[in-house]
Structure formats: C-alpha cells, structure tokens
Design a protein around this motif. Sequence first.
Motif, PDB file in Angstrom:
ATOM      1  N   LEU A   1       0.837  -1.201   0.000  1.00 29.11           N
ATOM      2  CA  LEU A   1       0.000   0.000   0.000  1.00 29.11           C
ATOM      3  C   LEU A   1       0.874   1.254   0.000  1.00 29.11           C
ATOM      4  O   LEU A   1       1.939   1.274   0.623  1.00 29.11           O
ATOM      5  N   PRO A   2       0.454   2.310  -0.680  1.00 26.59           N
ATOM      6  CA  PRO A   2       1.230   3.558  -0.654  1.00 26.59           C
ATOM      7  C   PRO A   2       1.235   4.145   0.754  1.00 26.59           C
ATOM      8  O   PRO A   2       0.301   3.960   1.524  1.00 26.59           O
ATOM      9  N   THR A   3       2.301   4.867   1.068  1.00 27.59           N
ATOM     10  CA  THR A   3       2.443   5.395   2.425  1.00 27.59           C
ATOM     11  C   THR A   3       1.843   6.798   2.577  1.00 27.59           C
ATOM     12  O   THR A   3       1.702   7.279   3.694  1.00 27.59           O
ATOM     13  N   ASP A   4       1.521   7.455   1.463  1.00 27.45           N
ATOM     14  CA  ASP A   4       0.967   8.805   1.587  1.00 27.45           C
ATOM     15  C   ASP A   4      -0.558   8.778   1.537  1.00 27.45           C
ATOM     16  O   ASP A   4      -1.215   8.777   2.556  1.00 27.45           O
ATOM     17  N   ARG A   5      -1.111   8.719   0.349  1.00 27.77           N
ATOM     18  CA  ARG A   5      -2.558   8.670   0.224  1.00 27.77           C
ATOM     19  C   ARG A   5      -2.989   7.294  -0.238  1.00 27.77           C
ATOM     20  O   ARG A   5      -2.516   6.777  -1.237  1.00 27.77           O
ATOM     21  N   ILE A   6      -3.910   6.697   0.505  1.00 31.44           N
ATOM     22  CA  ILE A   6      -4.403   5.365   0.163  1.00 31.44           C
ATOM     23  C   ILE A   6      -5.803   5.500  -0.409  1.00 31.44           C
ATOM     24  O   ILE A   6      -6.691   6.082   0.222  1.00 31.44           O
ATOM     25  N   ALA A   7      -6.003   4.961  -1.603  1.00 30.68           N
ATOM     26  CA  ALA A   7      -7.314   4.994  -2.242  1.00 30.68           C
ATOM     27  C   ALA A   7      -7.914   3.599  -2.253  1.00 30.68           C
ATOM     28  O   ALA A   7      -7.198   2.596  -2.111  1.00 30.68           O
ATOM     29  N   GLU A   8      -9.223   3.531  -2.427  1.00 27.27           N
ATOM     30  CA  GLU A   8      -9.898   2.235  -2.456  1.00 27.27           C
ATOM     31  C   GLU A   8      -9.341   1.353  -3.567  1.00 27.27           C
ATOM     32  O   GLU A   8      -9.223   0.139  -3.413  1.00 27.27           O
TER      33      GLU A   8
ATOM     34  N   ALA B   1       2.281   3.178  13.231  1.00 27.72           N
ATOM     35  CA  ALA B   1       0.929   3.220  13.797  1.00 27.72           C
ATOM     36  C   ALA B   1       0.040   4.149  12.980  1.00 27.72           C
ATOM     37  O   ALA B   1      -1.144   3.873  12.772  1.00 27.72           O
ATOM     38  N   ARG B   2       0.617   5.227  12.492  1.00 29.82           N
ATOM     39  CA  ARG B   2      -0.154   6.176  11.670  1.00 29.82           C
ATOM     40  C   ARG B   2      -0.596   5.512  10.367  1.00 29.82           C
ATOM     41  O   ARG B   2      -1.717   5.744   9.896  1.00 29.82           O
ATOM     42  N   ASP B   3       0.285   4.700   9.768  1.00 27.52           N
ATOM     43  CA  ASP B   3      -0.085   3.964   8.551  1.00 27.52           C
ATOM     44  C   ASP B   3      -1.301   3.084   8.810  1.00 27.52           C
ATOM     45  O   ASP B   3      -2.236   3.038   8.011  1.00 27.52           O
ATOM     46  N   MET B   4      -1.274   2.362   9.935  1.00 28.11           N
ATOM     47  CA  MET B   4      -2.377   1.455  10.260  1.00 28.11           C
ATOM     48  C   MET B   4      -3.676   2.225  10.491  1.00 28.11           C
ATOM     49  O   MET B   4      -4.755   1.779  10.095  1.00 28.11           O
ATOM     50  N   GLU B   5      -3.576   3.382  11.135  1.00 29.77           N
ATOM     51  CA  GLU B   5      -4.773   4.195  11.374  1.00 29.77           C
ATOM     52  C   GLU B   5      -5.413   4.616  10.055  1.00 29.77           C
ATOM     53  O   GLU B   5      -6.634   4.584   9.902  1.00 29.77           O
ATOM     54  N   LYS B   6      -4.579   4.998   9.078  1.00 30.39           N
ATOM     55  CA  LYS B   6      -5.101   5.408   7.776  1.00 30.39           C
ATOM     56  C   LYS B   6      -5.753   4.231   7.061  1.00 30.39           C
ATOM     57  O   LYS B   6      -6.803   4.379   6.426  1.00 30.39           O
ATOM     58  N   VAL B   7      -5.110   3.063   7.151  1.00 26.50           N
ATOM     59  CA  VAL B   7      -5.642   1.873   6.490  1.00 26.50           C
ATOM     60  C   VAL B   7      -7.007   1.498   7.080  1.00 26.50           C
ATOM     61  O   VAL B   7      -7.975   1.238   6.353  1.00 26.50           O
ATOM     62  N   ILE B   8      -7.085   1.468   8.410  1.00 27.62           N
ATOM     63  CA  ILE B   8      -8.343   1.083   9.059  1.00 27.62           C
ATOM     64  C   ILE B   8      -9.442   2.104   8.761  1.00 27.62           C
ATOM     65  O   ILE B   8     -10.602   1.741   8.541  1.00 27.62           O
TER      66      ILE B   8
ATOM     67  N   LEU C   1      -9.821   3.779   6.046  1.00 23.04           N
ATOM     68  CA  LEU C   1     -10.315   3.493   4.704  1.00 23.04           C
ATOM     69  C   LEU C   1     -11.170   2.233   4.688  1.00 23.04           C
ATOM     70  O   LEU C   1     -12.262   2.207   4.089  1.00 23.04           O
ATOM     71  N   LEU C   2     -10.703   1.204   5.368  1.00 22.25           N
ATOM     72  CA  LEU C   2     -11.434  -0.061   5.368  1.00 22.25           C
ATOM     73  C   LEU C   2     -12.809   0.088   6.024  1.00 22.25           C
ATOM     74  O   LEU C   2     -13.770  -0.574   5.630  1.00 22.25           O
ATOM     75  N   ARG C   3     -12.907   0.940   7.005  1.00 17.49           N
ATOM     76  CA  ARG C   3     -14.201   1.179   7.673  1.00 17.49           C
ATOM     77  C   ARG C   3     -15.243   1.717   6.684  1.00 17.49           C
ATOM     78  O   ARG C   3     -16.440   1.488   6.849  1.00 17.49           O
ATOM     79  N   ARG C   4     -14.779   2.459   5.679  1.00 12.76           N
ATOM     80  CA  ARG C   4     -15.706   3.042   4.708  1.00 12.76           C
ATOM     81  C   ARG C   4     -16.155   2.017   3.665  1.00 12.76           C
ATOM     82  O   ARG C   4     -17.153   2.236   2.982  1.00 12.76           O
ATOM     83  N   ILE C   5     -15.423   0.917   3.555  1.00  9.95           N
ATOM     84  CA  ILE C   5     -15.702  -0.074   2.513  1.00  9.95           C
ATOM     85  C   ILE C   5     -16.392  -1.309   3.076  1.00  9.95           C
ATOM     86  O   ILE C   5     -17.268  -1.893   2.436  1.00  9.95           O
ATOM     87  N   TYR C   6     -15.994  -1.699   4.298  1.00 12.56           N
ATOM     88  CA  TYR C   6     -16.485  -2.939   4.890  1.00 12.56           C
ATOM     89  C   TYR C   6     -17.439  -2.659   6.042  1.00 12.56           C
ATOM     90  O   TYR C   6     -17.293  -1.667   6.755  1.00 12.56           O
ATOM     91  N   ASN C   7     -18.366  -3.575   6.232  1.00 12.32           N
ATOM     92  CA  ASN C   7     -19.276  -3.470   7.366  1.00 12.32           C
ATOM     93  C   ASN C   7     -18.577  -3.832   8.667  1.00 12.32           C
ATOM     94  O   ASN C   7     -18.878  -3.285   9.731  1.00 12.32           O
ATOM     95  N   VAL C   8     -17.654  -4.796   8.583  1.00 12.45           N
ATOM     96  CA  VAL C   8     -16.960  -5.278   9.780  1.00 12.45           C
ATOM     97  C   VAL C   8     -15.457  -5.350   9.503  1.00 12.45           C
ATOM     98  O   VAL C   8     -15.033  -5.902   8.482  1.00 12.45           O
TER      99      VAL C   8
END
Length: 242
Positions: free
Chosen positions: A51-58, A89-96, A98-105
């Motif tokens: 995954l890119p480290t700056d902006r992560i897109a769907e 930790a900041r990378d993981m926060e960004k990933v989660i 994004l995933l929250r917007r795509i997945y129900n769980v």
Amino acid sequence: GVGRTTIAYNMAVQFGQMPGVRVVLIDGDLQFGDLRGLLRVPDTAPSILQLPTDRIAESDLASVLWRDPSGIDLLLAPPRVEQAEMITARDMEKVISLLRRIYNVVVVDSPPAVTDTTLAFLDDADSIVSVITPDRNSILTARLAGQAFVAAGMPPQKMMLVMNRAGSPGIAPEHLGAELGRLPDVAIPDDQALVKSTTAEGVPFVLAEPKAEASRAVAHIVERLTAQPEAAAVAAPSTAPR
C-alpha cells in the motif's frame, strides 16, 4: 498461545455469514504474520507493504487484499520480521479508516505485545475481545492488561472477556470473579480435535462444524458484538504471552 488468531479468523468468517455483510480481517501482528501460517498463505502473497504510504485509495486495495475461500478478505502482515518496522501506527490508522468506509466489519488480529500500533488498534476499535485461557499465567496477564486499558481511558464496557479452552484443567470460568473482578462473557469449550483438524486443513471450524459447541460459542460472540450499537471494528488482543 491462547488461540487469539484462530478465534479472530473464525469470528471474521462468522460475521461474513450474515447477509450483505462485507468483512475484512487484518493481520495486526506485523512481525510474525500469524494468519499466513494459519491459512497457509504463500510468502509471495501481497501484504500491507504494497500500500502507498501517503494517500491510500480504495483502488489500491484491490491488488493487496487476499480473498479467503470462506469469502472474507485478508490484509496480511509483511512476510518477513524486519519489514514490520516499515509500517507505522499512523499507517495502520489510515488503512483502518479506509477499510471502515468499505467494509461493514473490520476485525483486527492484534499482537500479544502492547505497542504504539496495538494501542492504536484498541483505541480505534468499537469492541475489544480479550482472550484468556484457564491457566494462571494467562489470567494474571489479563488482569495487568485490563488495568493498563483502564489507565489508558478505555471504558470497561468496550471489552468482551472470552475464555478459550473452557473445561480444560485450570481455573473454572465461574471462579474468575475473584481473580479478575468479572466473569467471562463467553466461554469457548475445549475442543482440541475440532481445532486441530480444521487448522490442518486451513478451514474455519465455524463452517466445517457449525453445530459444534465451539462454533456456537463463536457465533454467540458475534451475536453479542452485532447487538452493540455501531459495532463496526473489533480488535482481538491476546492477554497472555506466547
């Protein structure tokens, strides 16, 4: 060693059996990638490193997520131990986020150690499933972890206490009140034969034997979590050293 990864995987699969629910399981143990071993995912499979480290897109997720035969998606940890330090930790926060917007769980199989990344998981989670076993070392560590979570400002109602391997030699679930100040919310019975056979085949026991007591207990965990308002992310930390 308390069964954290096995429970997180089976929980995620159980969530995925709900109609219209999309589920992603994150391997939060960035150093040792427990899900790779459990599910026999090849080392060549993509991981969060891609995954890119700056902006992560769907669109970036399509080539990174691994689809499990059960139907859930997996975001795997790096294949090598030394690569874990490349993920912050900041990378993981960004990933989660994004995933929250795509997945129900979103289910996170978090590591046993308390790190900045682990704390970010726990802070961001709607619910924390804390897994213990009947042995005293596990229960002692659970008590210390619980105290640390309270000191960090995490509300007690955010945590679900699950005793794994209930019925095996050790402290009975009903005696935990004196040890932890609370009883387990759910007890998963000790069924080594079921867990070993399904682990050997790389399949979730909730699908292989849905009527087994262990499967019913996992289903009960999912039912309780789903009943909570706005339950969207679940962190499943171990509370015992491996």
